[in-house]
Design a protein around this motif. Structure first.
Motif, PDB file in Angstrom:
ATOM      1  N   PHE A 102       0.868  -1.183   0.000  1.00 62.91           N
ATOM      2  CA  PHE A 102       0.000   0.000   0.000  1.00 62.91           C
ATOM      3  C   PHE A 102       0.903   1.231   0.000  1.00 62.91           C
ATOM      4  O   PHE A 102       1.566   1.518   0.996  1.00 62.91           O
ATOM      5  CB  PHE A 102      -0.909  -0.011   1.231  1.00 62.91           C
ATOM      6  CG  PHE A 102      -1.929   1.091   1.268  1.00 62.91           C
ATOM      7  CD1 PHE A 102      -2.991   1.103   0.377  1.00 62.91           C
ATOM      8  CD2 PHE A 102      -1.831   2.116   2.192  1.00 62.91           C
ATOM      9  CE1 PHE A 102      -3.946   2.105   0.413  1.00 62.91           C
ATOM     10  CE2 PHE A 102      -2.782   3.134   2.237  1.00 62.91           C
ATOM     11  CZ  PHE A 102      -3.836   3.122   1.344  1.00 62.91           C
ATOM     12  N   PRO A 103       0.975   1.964  -1.122  1.00 61.87           N
ATOM     13  CA  PRO A 103       1.941   3.071  -1.223  1.00 61.87           C
ATOM     14  C   PRO A 103       1.521   4.311  -0.430  1.00 61.87           C
ATOM     15  O   PRO A 103       0.385   4.768  -0.528  1.00 61.87           O
ATOM     16  CB  PRO A 103       1.985   3.364  -2.723  1.00 61.87           C
ATOM     17  CG  PRO A 103       0.661   2.905  -3.244  1.00 61.87           C
ATOM     18  CD  PRO A 103       0.218   1.776  -2.356  1.00 61.87           C
ATOM     19  N   VAL A 104       2.447   4.815   0.360  1.00 63.62           N
ATOM     20  CA  VAL A 104       2.246   6.037   1.141  1.00 63.62           C
ATOM     21  C   VAL A 104       3.556   6.827   1.169  1.00 63.62           C
ATOM     22  O   VAL A 104       4.621   6.283   0.896  1.00 63.62           O
ATOM     23  CB  VAL A 104       1.789   5.736   2.593  1.00 63.62           C
ATOM     24  CG1 VAL A 104       0.453   5.018   2.621  1.00 63.62           C
ATOM     25  CG2 VAL A 104       2.835   4.947   3.344  1.00 63.62           C
ATOM     26  N   MET A 105       3.457   8.104   1.511  1.00 62.36           N
ATOM     27  CA  MET A 105       4.640   8.943   1.666  1.00 62.36           C
ATOM     28  C   MET A 105       5.430   8.561   2.913  1.00 62.36           C
ATOM     29  O   MET A 105       6.635   8.715   2.977  1.00 62.36           O
ATOM     30  CB  MET A 105       4.228  10.413   1.772  1.00 62.36           C
ATOM     31  CG  MET A 105       3.479  10.931   0.572  1.00 62.36           C
ATOM     32  SD  MET A 105       2.682  12.527   0.893  1.00 62.36           S
ATOM     33  CE  MET A 105       4.106  13.592   0.981  1.00 62.36           C
ATOM     34  N   GLY A 106       4.709   8.109   3.926  1.00 67.77           N
ATOM     35  CA  GLY A 106       5.320   7.755   5.193  1.00 67.77           C
ATOM     36  C   GLY A 106       4.292   7.804   6.303  1.00 67.77           C
ATOM     37  O   GLY A 106       3.087   7.794   6.054  1.00 67.77           O
ATOM     38  N   MET A 107       4.806   7.874   7.533  1.00 65.19           N
ATOM     39  CA  MET A 107       3.943   7.844   8.719  1.00 65.19           C
ATOM     40  C   MET A 107       4.501   8.761   9.788  1.00 65.19           C
ATOM     41  O   MET A 107       5.716   8.845   9.985  1.00 65.19           O
ATOM     42  CB  MET A 107       3.861   6.416   9.258  1.00 65.19           C
ATOM     43  CG  MET A 107       3.003   6.247  10.499  1.00 65.19           C
ATOM     44  SD  MET A 107       2.894   4.493  10.952  1.00 65.19           S
ATOM     45  CE  MET A 107       1.783   4.586  12.363  1.00 65.19           C
ATOM     46  N   ILE A 108       3.580   9.419  10.477  1.00 63.36           N
ATOM     47  CA  ILE A 108       3.916  10.257  11.628  1.00 63.36           C
ATOM     48  C   ILE A 108       3.092   9.754  12.807  1.00 63.36           C
ATOM     49  O   ILE A 108       1.874   9.597  12.682  1.00 63.36           O
ATOM     50  CB  ILE A 108       3.595  11.741  11.353  1.00 63.36           C
ATOM     51  CG1 ILE A 108       4.364  12.237  10.134  1.00 63.36           C
ATOM     52  CG2 ILE A 108       3.907  12.591  12.589  1.00 63.36           C
ATOM     53  CD1 ILE A 108       3.878  13.584   9.599  1.00 63.36           C
TER      54      ILE A 108
END
Length: 192
Positions: A83-89
């Motif tokens: 599942f492509p994402v920019m990242g996580m915070i």
């Protein structure tokens, strides 16, 4: 047809039970203003903290996200590296959550999604909220840093001459989003 290698404007937001739930709430608001799709997961402790520290309820916060998952939903999209994402915070990040991530304990969605960021070499920023720190905390911070995460305690920048708590929160979150190449317009830059 070749798949795009550019991740969509999509961010995973984790909210754990540490004090400072305002960071997670405001982060969702800023990302919505920037038209970035958000995928939210809150721990049970975060829901308790939310009730103590704000006038929002869980449904209010879940409605701020594009998609919201329960922490028990370990089959959610954000639990997979495909599942492509920019990242996580993780905002805020409790020591419990930090320690789970540091040791690879992924029995709930929040640490599992963070683990996915590490294994896929995506940006993971942990806004750790605890003080003072003992050696175990520091070792966990070292372990996640070695694994590729960024430990970003929400320490206010007073050179920005904040006039309110909201100014401090916005500046801090602006600097966190800088790590993803996202300019919120909320950061008073040094020397500018």
């Amino acid at each position: 047809m070749q798949a795009s290698t550019v991740p969509p404007r999509r961010m995973v937001v984790g909210v754990s039970g540490a004090s400072g739930v305002v960071y997670g709430v405001r982060l969702l608001q800023l990302l919505r203003q920037l038209e970035i799709e958000t995928h939210l997961v809150m721990s049970r402790s975060a829901q308790v903290t939310l009730a103590h520290e704000s006038d929002y309820n869980v449904a209010d916060v879940r409605a701020m996200a594009s998609v919201a998952y329960t922490n028990a939903d370990i089959g959610a999209a954000i639990s997979s590296g495909s599942f492509p994402v920019m990242g996580m915070i993780v905002a805020p990040c409790s020591i419990k959550t930090l320690s789970e991530i540091a040791t690879g304990i992924t029995s709930a969605l929040l640490p599992r999604a963070a683990d996915v960021m590490l294994k896929e070499r995506r940006r993971l920023v942990l806004m750790v909220r605890e003080t003072p720190l003992h050696l175990g905390h520091i070792r966990s911070m070292g372990a996640v840093t070695e694994a590729g995460a960024i430990v970003y305690p929400p320490v206010p920048a007073f050179y920005a001459n904040p006039e309110s708590i909201e100014d401090m929160v916005d500046h801090t979150l602006g600097r966190v989003l800088d790590l993803f190449g996202i300019d919120t317009g909320t950061v008073r830059r040094w020397g500018v």
